[in-house]
Design an enzyme around this catalytic site. Structure first.
Site: not given
Length: 306
Positions: A110, A42
């Site tokens: 997750d 990022v």
């Protein structure tokens, strides 16, 4: 053949001087790295026309990602109350295939309903929330201990703060249950994490409609509280229910054949060199070797748009 527009962009010199950057991508100057994950970095960016930092503000970080025009799976379930078994099978096949691909690259995810988006073709896209990494050569041996995930979707070993492995992702049967019934298999009101864990261990599953018995058997196999007895993703992919109606389409891991330079689209190459500022040799090398990067993502997204 349709051609993409090639706008001319002028970069004010004062912005170049005042904003530390390594390259220009389209209308942005790319500056320092904010953070990095398993697949991408990022970077801080400056929009040339406005002078505003587009990926970082005082309170937030922004990521520009592929548009999923189909919305999210949670909204789809809420609209319909529950999904048809055939549709659940299709989504689950895509999820299992993608998860095995992640496992082969050492990534344990997750998984929950909120992490599933839909593209314009009604295909599942897995969004990264929290994830953890294993060494790819020790997936069956190494265990993780970092606690992450949402309690309602987390496997029992996570709630018990025990070490865990890739089979926590098989517990995504919780999401499949939600697709089939419109409810979660394990609920506690008011919420109590110890009671939730005990329900999981005891197999105290919420009521199930009687018209999906075959699907339920498959779901229950995924919701085995003992990870040693829980099937692997590969084993789940070979179960009878998940392959009904797909006798000629064996469920396999997502894979991408490396392209050759002759396979690359000339219009996209022209756009990336003239407008985005990449060198032709860099594009050819990175895309043909299928190296995960912003350049590879840009090429495939532009090709899809074209």
């Amino acid at each position: 053949r349709q051609r993409l527009p090639l706008p001319s962009l002028k970069v004010p010199r004062e912005l170049l001087r005042s904003f530390p950057h390594s390259k220009r991508v389209g209308s942005y100057l790319v500056g320092k790295m904010i953070n990095k994950g398993s697949f991408a970095k990022v970077m801080e960016g400056l929009h040339i026309s406005t002078g505003e930092k587009t990926l970082e503000t005082e309170n937030s970080y922004y990521m520009v990602m592929e548009l999923c025009a189909g919305g999210d799976l949670m909204d789809r379930i809420c609209e319909r109350k529950r999904l048809e078994e055939r549709e659940v099978r299709r989504y689950t096949r895509q999820i299992l295939s993608a998860v095995e691909h992640l496992h082969k690259h050492g990534i344990v995810h997750d998984l929950k309903i909120e992490n599933f988006l839909l593209d314009e073709h009604n295909n599942i896209k897995i969004v990264f929330g929290l994830s953890n990494t294993l060494k790819t050569d020790s997936l069956s041996l190494e265990l993780l201990s970092t606690q992450c995930g949402s309690p309602a979707y987390a496997a029992p070993e996570l709630l018990a703060h025990r070490k865990y492995g890739p089979k926590v992702d098989v517990w995504s049967g919780v999401s499949m249950f939600a697709m089939l019934t419109g409810t979660l298999p394990f609920t506690v009101e008011p919420f109590n994490i110890k009671q939730l864990h005990q329900k999981m261990v005891n197999g105290e599953i919420s009521s199930i409609p009687g018209d999906i018995s075959k699907a339920v058997s498959f779901v229950l196999s995924l919701l085995e509280p003992d990870p040693a007895k829980r099937p692997s993703v590969r084993a789940a992919m070979e179960e009878r229910w998940i392959n009904e109606g797909y006798s000629k389409k064996a469920l396999h891991t997502l894979s991408h054949k490396n392209l050759s330079p002759e396979d690359l689209n000339s219009t996209v190459l022209e756009y990336m060199t003239e407008t985005l500022g990449y060198s032709l040799s860099e594009i050819i090398h990175v895309v043909t070797t299928n190296r995960p990067s912003a350049l590879t993502a840009s090429y495939h997204l532009l090709l899809s748009r074209l």
